[in-house]
Design a protein around this motif. Structure first.
Motif, PDB file in Angstrom:
ATOM      1  N   LEU A   1     -50.324  -3.343 -21.120  1.00  0.00           N
ATOM      2  CA  LEU A   1     -49.057  -3.750 -20.519  1.00  0.00           C
ATOM      3  C   LEU A   1     -48.024  -2.676 -20.839  1.00  0.00           C
ATOM      4  O   LEU A   1     -48.074  -2.059 -21.901  1.00  0.00           O
ATOM      5  CB  LEU A   1     -48.593  -5.096 -21.099  1.00  0.00           C
ATOM      6  N   GLU A   2     -47.117  -2.464 -19.918  1.00  0.00           N
ATOM      7  CA  GLU A   2     -46.088  -1.451 -20.162  1.00  0.00           C
ATOM      8  C   GLU A   2     -44.838  -2.146 -20.696  1.00  0.00           C
ATOM      9  O   GLU A   2     -44.356  -3.111 -20.106  1.00  0.00           O
ATOM     10  CB  GLU A   2     -45.780  -0.724 -18.851  1.00  0.00           C
ATOM     11  N   LEU A   3     -44.330  -1.648 -21.814  1.00  0.00           N
ATOM     12  CA  LEU A   3     -43.156  -2.239 -22.467  1.00  0.00           C
ATOM     13  C   LEU A   3     -41.971  -1.302 -22.278  1.00  0.00           C
ATOM     14  O   LEU A   3     -41.993  -0.161 -22.736  1.00  0.00           O
ATOM     15  CB  LEU A   3     -43.460  -2.428 -23.954  1.00  0.00           C
ATOM     16  N   ARG A   4     -40.920  -1.769 -21.596  1.00  0.00           N
ATOM     17  CA  ARG A   4     -39.769  -0.891 -21.300  1.00  0.00           C
ATOM     18  C   ARG A   4     -38.489  -1.562 -21.749  1.00  0.00           C
ATOM     19  O   ARG A   4     -38.198  -2.678 -21.342  1.00  0.00           O
ATOM     20  CB  ARG A   4     -39.682  -0.630 -19.780  1.00  0.00           C
ATOM     21  N   PRO A   5     -37.697  -0.851 -22.587  1.00  0.00           N
ATOM     22  CA  PRO A   5     -36.400  -1.431 -22.989  1.00  0.00           C
ATOM     23  C   PRO A   5     -35.393  -1.390 -21.841  1.00  0.00           C
ATOM     24  O   PRO A   5     -35.402  -0.453 -21.048  1.00  0.00           O
ATOM     25  CB  PRO A   5     -35.950  -0.531 -24.135  1.00  0.00           C
ATOM     26  N   PHE A   6     -34.542  -2.400 -21.758  1.00  0.00           N
ATOM     27  CA  PHE A   6     -33.419  -2.370 -20.815  1.00  0.00           C
ATOM     28  C   PHE A   6     -32.345  -1.456 -21.386  1.00  0.00           C
ATOM     29  O   PHE A   6     -32.153  -1.396 -22.593  1.00  0.00           O
ATOM     30  CB  PHE A   6     -32.792  -3.774 -20.692  1.00  0.00           C
ATOM     31  N   LEU A   7     -31.626  -0.779 -20.506  1.00  0.00           N
ATOM     32  CA  LEU A   7     -30.409  -0.106 -20.950  1.00  0.00           C
ATOM     33  C   LEU A   7     -29.364  -1.201 -21.154  1.00  0.00           C
ATOM     34  O   LEU A   7     -29.232  -2.102 -20.345  1.00  0.00           O
ATOM     35  CB  LEU A   7     -29.942   0.900 -19.903  1.00  0.00           C
TER      36      LEU A   7
ATOM     37  N   LYS B   1     -32.678   9.862 -23.346  1.00  0.00           N
ATOM     38  CA  LYS B   1     -32.883   8.969 -24.494  1.00  0.00           C
ATOM     39  C   LYS B   1     -31.766   7.938 -24.665  1.00  0.00           C
ATOM     40  O   LYS B   1     -31.799   7.141 -25.602  1.00  0.00           O
ATOM     41  CB  LYS B   1     -32.954   9.810 -25.780  1.00  0.00           C
ATOM     42  N   ALA B   2     -30.749   7.985 -23.816  1.00  0.00           N
ATOM     43  CA  ALA B   2     -29.572   7.123 -24.019  1.00  0.00           C
ATOM     44  C   ALA B   2     -29.951   5.649 -23.976  1.00  0.00           C
ATOM     45  O   ALA B   2     -30.689   5.236 -23.092  1.00  0.00           O
ATOM     46  CB  ALA B   2     -28.512   7.422 -22.963  1.00  0.00           C
ATOM     47  N   PRO B   3     -29.445   4.859 -24.929  1.00  0.00           N
ATOM     48  CA  PRO B   3     -29.782   3.432 -24.946  1.00  0.00           C
ATOM     49  C   PRO B   3     -28.932   2.581 -24.001  1.00  0.00           C
ATOM     50  O   PRO B   3     -29.246   1.429 -23.793  1.00  0.00           O
ATOM     51  CB  PRO B   3     -29.529   3.037 -26.411  1.00  0.00           C
ATOM     52  N   THR B   4     -27.858   3.141 -23.477  1.00  0.00           N
ATOM     53  CA  THR B   4     -27.026   2.350 -22.571  1.00  0.00           C
ATOM     54  C   THR B   4     -26.799   3.121 -21.280  1.00  0.00           C
ATOM     55  O   THR B   4     -26.806   4.348 -21.257  1.00  0.00           O
ATOM     56  CB  THR B   4     -25.647   1.996 -23.191  1.00  0.00           C
ATOM     57  N   LEU B   5     -26.568   2.355 -20.217  1.00  0.00           N
ATOM     58  CA  LEU B   5     -26.384   2.945 -18.891  1.00  0.00           C
ATOM     59  C   LEU B   5     -25.143   3.829 -18.857  1.00  0.00           C
ATOM     60  O   LEU B   5     -25.160   4.927 -18.321  1.00  0.00           O
ATOM     61  CB  LEU B   5     -26.258   1.803 -17.874  1.00  0.00           C
ATOM     62  N   ALA B   6     -24.056   3.341 -19.449  1.00  0.00           N
ATOM     63  CA  ALA B   6     -22.795   4.084 -19.409  1.00  0.00           C
ATOM     64  C   ALA B   6     -22.934   5.427 -20.143  1.00  0.00           C
ATOM     65  O   ALA B   6     -22.435   6.451 -19.689  1.00  0.00           O
ATOM     66  CB  ALA B   6     -21.676   3.257 -20.033  1.00  0.00           C
ATOM     67  N   GLU B   7     -23.644   5.414 -21.278  1.00  0.00           N
ATOM     68  CA  GLU B   7     -23.849   6.677 -22.006  1.00  0.00           C
ATOM     69  C   GLU B   7     -24.728   7.633 -21.210  1.00  0.00           C
ATOM     70  O   GLU B   7     -24.507   8.841 -21.194  1.00  0.00           O
ATOM     71  CB  GLU B   7     -24.518   6.398 -23.354  1.00  0.00           C
ATOM     72  N   ARG B   8     -25.762   7.071 -20.574  1.00  0.00           N
ATOM     73  CA  ARG B   8     -26.662   7.934 -19.802  1.00  0.00           C
ATOM     74  C   ARG B   8     -25.887   8.643 -18.698  1.00  0.00           C
ATOM     75  O   ARG B   8     -26.026   9.845 -18.492  1.00  0.00           O
ATOM     76  CB  ARG B   8     -27.801   7.116 -19.190  1.00  0.00           C
ATOM     77  N   ASP B   9     -25.033   7.890 -17.998  1.00  0.00           N
ATOM     78  CA  ASP B   9     -24.246   8.492 -16.923  1.00  0.00           C
ATOM     79  C   ASP B   9     -23.309   9.565 -17.471  1.00  0.00           C
ATOM     80  O   ASP B   9     -23.182  10.649 -16.902  1.00  0.00           O
ATOM     81  CB  ASP B   9     -23.426   7.408 -16.204  1.00  0.00           C
ATOM     82  N   TYR B  10     -22.666   9.259 -18.596  1.00  0.00           N
ATOM     83  CA  TYR B  10     -21.738  10.210 -19.191  1.00  0.00           C
ATOM     84  C   TYR B  10     -22.467  11.515 -19.577  1.00  0.00           C
ATOM     85  O   TYR B  10     -22.015  12.617 -19.265  1.00  0.00           O
ATOM     86  CB  TYR B  10     -21.070   9.588 -20.432  1.00  0.00           C
TER      87      TYR B  10
END
Lengths: 135, 393
Positions: free
Chosen positions: A121-127, B372-381
């Motif tokens: 199974l592929e495990l992907r974190p949400f942003l 590697k950014a954990p948040t969408l806003a950081e990734r965009d920035y």
């Protein structure tokens, strides 16, 4: 408190240990598999970690914009598509380790011969939303 | 859904929700001291809150707290009378010495300890605190954390079962409570419920119940960050880094309050991690322009913070501060001593390399940081930073 997607692939994932196509299972084995999946989702809800679970039909259509005033172009499904997603489950857990533990449990769903499929199974974190305190 | 609330805290239906919710812990504490078990008492208080929202607009009580206690106690008796729990409750009351009169502040404090009990996972402690201490409904908490209501209901009832055996009058550890409140403040989504404001309210209430420099430190930290909220995102939702924020939009009233609370806490000479973090936030808040920031002092505070926590993330932030105080080369040297698998390591490396004049390395590192950014806003920035540097080459 992090959300993860558990992705189940029809194809494209590495081969499972108990790799027998579902149409070669006995009806009872199929029922047992379905029951396991439902019980797993129920158990996740009971511990407060379930967010969503959905299954997808195997056939899909590719769609793209074709310019102003024109209807979208459709195509496919393409037989050569390597990766095909079967469905997903979304979980909300305290840690990556817990997410891995749950994915491992889901991968133990019984298949042919009533034995665990051991499917990948592929495990992907949400942003996530950005934290307030950064410096 | 909650009705919109105006500044006085009175919603369209005429119910003062802020008042209602501030009374929650005191009412719950009274029920528990009368011998109700925590889980049943908590359900009864939630029922009473719902009843208050329904009944108060037409018939406002003269003594809101007394009204809530009466209704909640009646609900508790109704719920327990019919089943065997009644016998259990009576045994419980027989076994334990009659609770003496206790000031409400003690009840509130005990509730914070119980809801942040170390046997709870962080997400359970957060949910239980928001419901039992904050008076939010399960639906509001579920919406705030983007999970189904049924899941949140289970998380909360499981949390209640976990703490069922914990005696209400056991002293707890303030540090665990502060970690829970910090999580509510720092890791909230932006849903219907303003979790940052709720965290501040709960921390204020805690500060009123216990005299502790770290509680004050956390409250100051929250106020100082909350003061910058309006300037932290552009109208399109993009992140605006500290150096580029419009400082005229910072809330000077919140900053003044945060600084005052922090100074009083620091004067007591019992330093802790939240006071040190608040001191860093205060130094940023103090600078009229980014270029006037006292980075030398900020580095000293990061040294304190690293000593207090031993956290590698603190050392990473310290490397940024060193880069500002002593130049990018010094910052890169501080960075070289750290593990490059740390979250946001490549983002810091990218920033320091650009300041050092190495735009090619910076562009490559920004792109890596975006992946590697954990948040969408950081990734965009971070993606924009990489694109800016690549376009300039």
């Amino acid at each position: 408190m992090a959300k993860y997607l558990l992705l189940k692939h029809y194809r494209g994932a590495p081969a499972a240990v108990n790799d027998v196509p579902m149409d070669r299972w006995t009806p009872d084995e199929i029922s047992a598999h379905m029951r396991y999946m439902q019980d797993f989702a129920d158990r996740l809800e009971a511990v407060g970690e379930f967010v969503d679970g959905q299954a997808l039909a195997p056939g899909g259509t590719w769609v793209r914009y074709d310019g102003e005033g024109r209807p979208p172009v459709t195509d496919g499904p393409f037989a050569e598509t390597k990766d095909l997603i079967a469905g997903w489950m979304v979980i909300d857990v305290d840690s990556y380790e817990r997410a891995v533990e749950l994915a491992g449990e889901l991968s133990a769903a019984p298949g042919a011969g009533g034995k665990p499929i051991h499917e990948w199974l592929e495990l992907r974190p949400f942003l996530t939303a950005p934290p307030t305190i950064t410096e | 859904m909650t009705a919109p609330v105006n500044e006085a805290g009175v919603d369209e239906a005429g119910v003062n929700e802020a008042l209602l919710r501030s009374l929650t812990p005191g009412v719950l504490g009274i029920l528990v001291r009368r011998g109700a078990d925590f889980a049943a008492a908590e359900d009864a208080v939630q029922d009473a809150l719902v009843e208050a929202v329904r009944a108060w607009p037409a018939d406002p009580p003269r003594d809101p707290k007394g009204w809530l206690v009466t209704v909640a106690w009646r609900r508790f008796l109704d719920a327990t009378r019919a089943d065997t729990a009644r016998r259990r409750r009576e045994e419980l009351v027989d076994e334990e010495p009659a609770p003496g009169p206790a000031p409400a502040a003690d009840d509130t404090l005990q509730l914070y300890f119980l809801c942040a009990h170390p046997s709870l996972t962080p997400s359970s402690a957060v949910a239980l605190t928001l419901r039992a201490v904050g008076g939010l409904t399960t639906r509001q908490i579920a919406q705030a954390y983007l999970v189904p209501e049924a899941t949140m209901a289970q998380r909360i009832s499981r949390a209640k079962r976990t703490v069922a055996g914990v005696r209400f009058d056991q002293p707890g550890d303030v540090a665990t409570v502060l970690r829970v409140l910090y999580l509510v403040f720092n890791e909230g989504y932006s849903g219907d419920v303003d979790l940052a404001a709720e965290a501040i309210r709960l921390t204020r209430q805690l500060a009123a119940a216990i005299d502790h420099p770290e509680v004050a430190g956390l409250l100051a930290l929250m106020l100082l960050h909350h003061a910058r909220r309006a300037s932290r995102t552009a109208p399109d939702g993009a992140l605006v880094p500290l150096a580029e924020q419009d400082r005229a939009r910072w809330d000077t009233r919140l900053i003044a309050e945060g600084v005052e609370i922090l100074q009083a806490a620091l004067a007591r000479d019992r330093l802790g991690e939240f006071q040190a973090q608040a001191a860093i936030a205060a130094l940023h808040a103090d600078a009229p322009a980014a270029a006037e920031t006292d980075w030398v002092q900020i580095v000293e505070w990061y040294d304190e913070l690293a000593r207090l926590t031993g956290s590698p993330v603190v050392r990473l932030n310290r490397a940024v501060a060193v880069g500002e105080a002593d130049g990018p080369r010094a910052g890169l040297e501080a960075l070289a001593a750290l593990d490059d698998s740390l979250p946001r390591y490549s983002a810091v490396a990218a920033y320091l390399h650009e300041r050092d004049g190495d735009r090619a390395a910076a562009a490559r590192l920004y792109a890596e940081a975006a992946r590697k950014a954990p948040t969408l806003a950081e990734r965009d920035y971070l993606t924009r930073q990489a694109a800016r540097l690549n376009a300039g080459r």
